[in-house]
Design an enzyme around this catalytic site. Structure first.
Site, PDB file in Angstrom:
ATOM      1  N   LYS A 177      -0.370  11.594 -37.807  1.00 55.11           N
ATOM      2  CA  LYS A 177      -0.749  11.963 -39.744  1.00 55.11           C
ATOM      3  C   LYS A 177      -1.412  11.771 -39.407  1.00 55.11           C
ATOM      4  O   LYS A 177      -1.932  10.530 -39.769  1.00 55.11           O
ATOM      5  CB  LYS A 177       0.329  10.676 -40.330  1.00 55.11           C
ATOM      6  CG  LYS A 177       0.181  11.077 -41.748  1.00 55.11           C
ATOM      7  CD  LYS A 177       1.268  10.490 -43.001  1.00 55.11           C
ATOM      8  CE  LYS A 177       1.439  10.724 -44.085  1.00 55.11           C
ATOM      9  NZ  LYS A 177       2.625  10.358 -44.308  1.00 55.11           N
ATOM     10  N   SER A 208       5.447  12.787 -47.861  1.00 55.65           N
ATOM     11  CA  SER A 208       4.878  12.923 -47.488  1.00 55.65           C
ATOM     12  C   SER A 208       3.845  13.186 -45.920  1.00 55.65           C
ATOM     13  O   SER A 208       2.823  13.928 -45.739  1.00 55.65           O
ATOM     14  CB  SER A 208       2.999  11.852 -48.267  1.00 55.65           C
ATOM     15  OG  SER A 208       3.001  10.646 -47.517  1.00 55.65           O
ATOM     16  N   SER A 214       8.746   8.362 -47.608  1.00 58.72           N
ATOM     17  CA  SER A 214       7.263   9.514 -47.329  1.00 58.72           C
ATOM     18  C   SER A 214       7.597   9.861 -45.567  1.00 58.72           C
ATOM     19  O   SER A 214       7.038  11.053 -44.831  1.00 58.72           O
ATOM     20  CB  SER A 214       5.883   9.058 -47.550  1.00 58.72           C
ATOM     21  OG  SER A 214       5.772   8.873 -48.319  1.00 58.72           O
TER      22      SER A 214
END
Ligand SMILES: [Zn+2]
Lengths: 485, 84, 480
Positions: C77, C152, C176
């Site tokens: 990420k 996210s 997330s």
């Protein structure tokens, strides 16, 4: 009391860098950044890079704990670090990690008292300490021209994250001179505890709050020396008193000290009150104080107060003991020479007054241990005086300059043979310097200096006490006059 | 005031929407008021854990490699200033 | 579609029956084919550096080393710092920033022979639940291109779901990792707070978030967790525990499994979601597990407000540093304040700005007591309730109240967006681990379930997850 006779109140915020901690407060960069190229004492943590995390380092916290113990502080069981937010070029994260009482925070000290020595009046005083917090120093900024007009700020983050303690006193400091003495004592104590080297440029700064009866509180920021502190306070008390006695108003404001022009100047007022948005730093768990206290305690065995007590116990006067203690190597030298059998009073005078004076005069650093002779030298010299072999002044004038010049010198080599025949020499001088003798007898006092000089020259290479020569000369000449008339 | 503290600015035409949305969010957050006078210790660190500080962690020096030369001058970081 | 699972790949690579270069190139092919439509990556490592890394790992193998992730392709990420790839956290304001250091988890990946293929898309600074709030572009859900992959960590989940990586790292502040896992039929874990180092994770809400493993099967997830977990001296909030050893965990024996399914974590979900989870729980019961339906989590009503109050306060503080002085993105104005304001106004997206202003509000003198401090008290109440329940049973519930939303459906109204996190935030508020894994599909849309346990019960959750997988048969599933 000021010149105008109005009362005043002085409170201090003293920021001291823990330069000797070794590491910064939350990373492994150096606590003493002097002499390093800009931005070379930096890591992800002290640059505040996102994702780098502050981990409190042990040594700075132990030293801060020692400072709190020195001031007999009330301490919480756990230390909390708090974020204080404001935007500034020297703040990498735009928040400073500090300690704050309230909002879930807890500073290391919540009230204590600092005892300090006032050498001018030879008394101990004390001031109430409101709190102490441990915090990180911001970076160092340079401007082009004035801070007000510079187009850019140039920032060096080598200082960012250096551990600071902020000592905040109650506004009950007696006066400007006392303020100076207080800070000097605090710095000396921290020096002895191995927390800071106050002789390093920028290792401490003081903000002073001054209010004169009938006016509001004025804060004078960024005072960088203890002498400037005294000057700034005198100036500010005078300035405020003058305004008030002329019927003017002193408004609450922040001023800066200009060390060159020796005045305080208004700093631009903030258009609004800053909100610091305090909250406990979620990256840093609380730190229990108990173990830190145990580690800090031994450091308190070496406060200036303890040391002075030790020196006074040898029969040295308190003020003289202070003169030893203010110069760390001098105090060390005194104690070790006494341990070798030195006569304490002579040793204290020799070290704290005469030798220190000469070392300074020769442009050497009295805080550098290598500027000083070994304790056996001091012990030997005082023993020579004690045994009556030499007078103190004979040693002072004939031996000390050579030792101050080269502390490694062997005393034996410097010790001149005693001049036993002063009287003969004086007779010779009086007989050969007829003109000078006549001048003296005619009332030209200066001629005596000349005669002393001649006598000393005749005894070059011998241990002579110039004062003794002078006295003898005067006596002989006095007899001469009474004899001729 | 909040905008100044946040160092954010908005165009006039963005402001009404911003205010409306902030009002909605604030309404949601205001539910926490019920805990305000509760007699419990606030929880800042989920395990209430404490830290024994280490001497060193081996954090390494870095160079300001990600900053362009334009924002450096003789090694110093250049920041627009003019007094504020 | 069922590509090989990571642990199967590693077996073949270590036994020599598969060349790791072939494996890596195959995945690169898949990425080239799918990226145009899915757009899961913000930055991909150049093929030349991937090849160099493959040679390096191959050399290690030749030397007889047996790194646990040798040749496995990992997607990271974009809020996890990498010294070899830009790290923007999905924000303009960090455009061009290449950190001078690696996150601890990345270092650990590299030491075990992983191939980091690229940085995955995310909502700006992890503030969002759909990956539509990335400053760059929205990522699409590989199972249905009209829908979001969740957020996210949507880029990481999407990359896994289409076979663009063997394993992935995400971060979970309030769901997330778990929302995207649920929306893409992948597996994700929000670890116990303090089990995985946050060093190098670009912070959104420090006291809530954890980096966590994502994978296409529970076994693979365990493999990755064992590598990244354990105490890190650089993160003072990590617990003093060694790395986990969950890879060797066995499926739980259903007869010794106790599961609480509090109605508050299920009832308000859309019917297909509720039905899929209820069905799975029923199957567990028929296998002999005890499922308890009448335990209540009464504090859940306030969880969202408490969560957002704390998260936004911490976020406002964390984001203060982006003022143009230490990062490449800057909009110069004559003064410092002007530059900071201009840089921030242009560099942050609208949702981030709203959260900053709200966060500043809750910390300000006038509101601190009734917002931030009150929320910190509420957090203790919620944590204590969850901990108490987790001592008796694993807690099962929905991950998202809805099926994967369509693009644009949720982002116009912040409250609708925040509501997606209703079931996930309690694990973050109370620090406990939460595992999300697929239970079923509803007209080709994935549905996930979460299992929470007491602190440091990762091995137990993984055992339970293996059991669930054996019932659903969804281990290793990928989008066509
Ligand atoms: Zn550093």
């Amino acid at each position: 009391m000021s010149a105008e006779g109005l009362g005043y109140r002085i409170g201090l915020e003293i920021h001291v860098q823990l330069t000797e901690a070794g590491t910064k407060l939350f990373c492994d960069c150096k606590s003493n950044y002097r002499g390093m190229a800009p931005n070379t004492n930096v890591c992800p943590v002290c640059l505040g890079l996102p994702g780098a995390l502050p981990v409190p380092r042990r040594r700075p916290l132990v030293l801060a704990t020692a400072a709190a113990l020195l001031m007999g502080c009330e301490m919480p069981t756990e230390m909390v670090f708090t974020r204080k937010h404001y935007f500034y070029p020297d703040m990498p994260k735009n928040y400073q990690i500090t300690q704050y009482q309230g909002g879930g925070g807890a500073p290391i000290c919540l009230g204590g008292r600092l005892r300090y020595y006032d050498p001018d009046l030879d008394v101990w005083r004390s001031v109430k300490v409101r709190r102490i917090n441990v915090e990180e120093d911001p970076g160092r900024t340079e401007y082009e021209g004035s801070i007000q007009s510079s187009e850019y700020a140039y920032v060096d983050y080598n200082r960012s994250g250096v551990p600071l303690i902020e000592v905040v006193t109650e506004p009950d400091v007696e006066g400007p001179r006392e303020a100076r003495r207080l800070v000097e004592y605090l710095l000396l104590a921290l020096d002895y505890m191995g927390a800071t080297n106050p002789r390093l440029e920028g290792s401490f700064r003081v903000d002073a709050n001054v209010s004169v009866e009938g006016g509001e509180r004025v804060e004078v920021k960024n005072i960088g020396s203890t002498l400037d502190l005294e000057r700034a306070l005198r100036y500010e008390i005078f300035r405020q008193s003058k305004i008030i006695s002329q019927g003017g108003k002193v408004r609450r404001e922040t001023r800066g000290w200009d060390p060159v022009r020796k005045v305080t100047k208004p700093q631009r007022a903030k258009e609004y009150e800053e909100e610091y948005l305090y909250f406990p730093d979620p990256d840093i768990p609380t730190v229990p104080i108990k173990d830190l206290v145990a580690e800090a305690r031994p450091l308190l065995l070496r406060t200036p107060e303890r040391l002075m007590e030790a020196i006074v116990s040898y029969g040295v006067r308190q003020r003289r003991s202070w003169a030893l203690v203010v110069t760390k190597p001098a105090a060390q030298l005194f104690l070790s020479s006494v341990r070798l059998g030195a006569e304490p009073r002579a040793a204290s005078r020799l070290i704290a007054v005469d030798l220190k004076g000469l070392i300074k005069k020769f442009g050497k650093d009295p805080n550098d241990p290598s500027s000083w002779p070994g304790p056996e030298t001091i012990a030997r010299l005082t023993m020579l005086v004690a045994s009556g072999e030499y007078t103190y002044d004979e040693i002072k004038y004939n031996v000390l300059p050579a030792i101050a010049n080269d502390p490694m010198l062997d005393v034996k080599g410097v010790l001149p043979p005693k001049a036993n025949n002063i009287d003969n020499v004086i007779d010779e001088v009086i007989m050969s310097e007829v003109k000078a003798v006549r001048d003296y007898l005619d009332g030209k006092a200066k001629a005596l200096d000349y005669l002393v000089g001649r006598a000393l020259r005749r005894m070059a290479g011998l241990a002579v006490d110039p004062k003794a020569v002078r006295t003898s000369l005067e006596e002989r000449l006095a007899r001469l006059t009474s004899g001729t008339q | 005031m909040l905008l100044r503290l946040s160092r954010l600015s908005f165009n006039d035409d963005e402001l009404p929407e911003l205010c409306a949305k902030l009002r909605e969010i604030r309404q949601l957050l205001s539910r926490v008021r019920k805990f305000k006078d509760l007699n419990v210790r606030p929880l800042y660190n989920v395990w209430d854990q404490t830290l024994e500080p280490p001497d060193v962690v081996e954090e390494r020096y870095v160079k300001l490699s990600w900053l362009g030369q334009g924002s450096l001058r003789s090694g110093m970081v250049r920041v627009p200033w003019r007094g504020e | 579609m069922r590509p090989l699972q990571a642990h199967e790949v590693i077996n073949e690579v270590l036994s020599g029956s598969m060349d790791l270069e072939d494996h890596v190139l195959q995945i690169l092919e898949r990425v080239k084919e799918k990226e145009d439509t899915i757009r899961a990556f913000i930055a991909l490592a150049p093929e030349s550096s991937i090849r160099a890394r493959v040679r390096e790992v191959r050399e290690w193998l030749r030397e007889g080393r047996r790194p646990r992730l040798a040749g496995l392709v990992v997607a990271v990420k974009d809020n996890i710092s990498t010294s070899f790839l830009p790290t923007t956290a999905g924000s303009r304001i960090l455009e061009g920033y290449v950190p001078p250091f690696d996150a601890t988890v990345v270092r650990r990946l590299m030491e075990e022979g992983a191939i980091v293929i690229g940085k995955t898309n995310m909502d700006e600074f992890a503030m969002g639940s759909t990956t539509e709030l990335s400053a760059y572009w929205p990522t699409r859900n590989p199972w249905d291109l009209e829908r979001v992959p969740g957020g996210s960590s949507g880029g990481s989940a999407a990359a896994l779901a289409y076979g663009g990586a063997d394993l992935a790292l995400g971060s979970d502040t309030g769901g997330s990792i778990r929302l995207p896992a649920a929306y893409t039929a992948t597996v994700g874990l929000k670890p116990t707070y303090g089990l995985v180092s946050r060093y190098g994770l670009i912070p959104y809400a420090n006291s809530l978030e954890q980096i966590g493993p994502m994978a296409r099967s529970v076994r693979d997830l365990a493999l990755l967790l064992d590598v990244i977990s354990g105490h890190d001296p650089r993160d003072a909030t990590t617990l003093r525990v060694p790395p986990t050893s969950t890879f060797i965990a066995k499926p739980a024996d259903p007869r010794s499994l106790r599961v609480c399914a509090p109605p508050e974590l299920l009832e308000a979900s859309e019917p297909p979601v509720k039905a899929a989870i209820t069905k799975l729980l029923g199957r567990l019961e028929s296998e002999g597990a005890a499922v308890i339906y009448d335990r209540h989590l009464t504090t859940i009503d306030d969880a969202l407000a408490v969560y957002y109050t704390i998260a936004l306060a911490e976020a406002a503080s964390n984001l203060a540093r982006y003022d143009g002085k230490l990062y490449p993105f800057v909009r110069i104005a004559p003064t410092y304040t002007g530059t900071a304001t201009e840089t921030r106004s242009r560099g942050f997206g609208p949702e981030v700005k709203r959260r900053i202003i709200m966060g500043v509000t809750s910390l300000s003198e006038g509101y601190r007591d009734e917002l931030y401090m009150a929320a910190a008290k509420g957090r203790r109440v919620i944590r204590d309730e969850v901990l108490a329940m987790s001592r008796n049973c694993l807690i099962a519930g929905s991950v998202s109240p809805v099926l994967p939303p369509r693009l644009g459906e949720r982002i116009t109204d912040p409250l609708k967006l925040y509501a997606l996190d209703i079931y996930t935030v309690i694990a973050n508020l109370s620090g406990v681990p939460s595992l999300t894994l697929p239970v079923d599909f509803y007209s080709d849309l994935p549905i996930g379930m979460q299992l929470m346990g007491p602190p440091l019960s990762e091995a137990q959750l993984i055992s339970a997850g293996l059991l669930v997988e054996s019932l659903t048969g969804l281990a290793g599933v990928a989008a066509p």
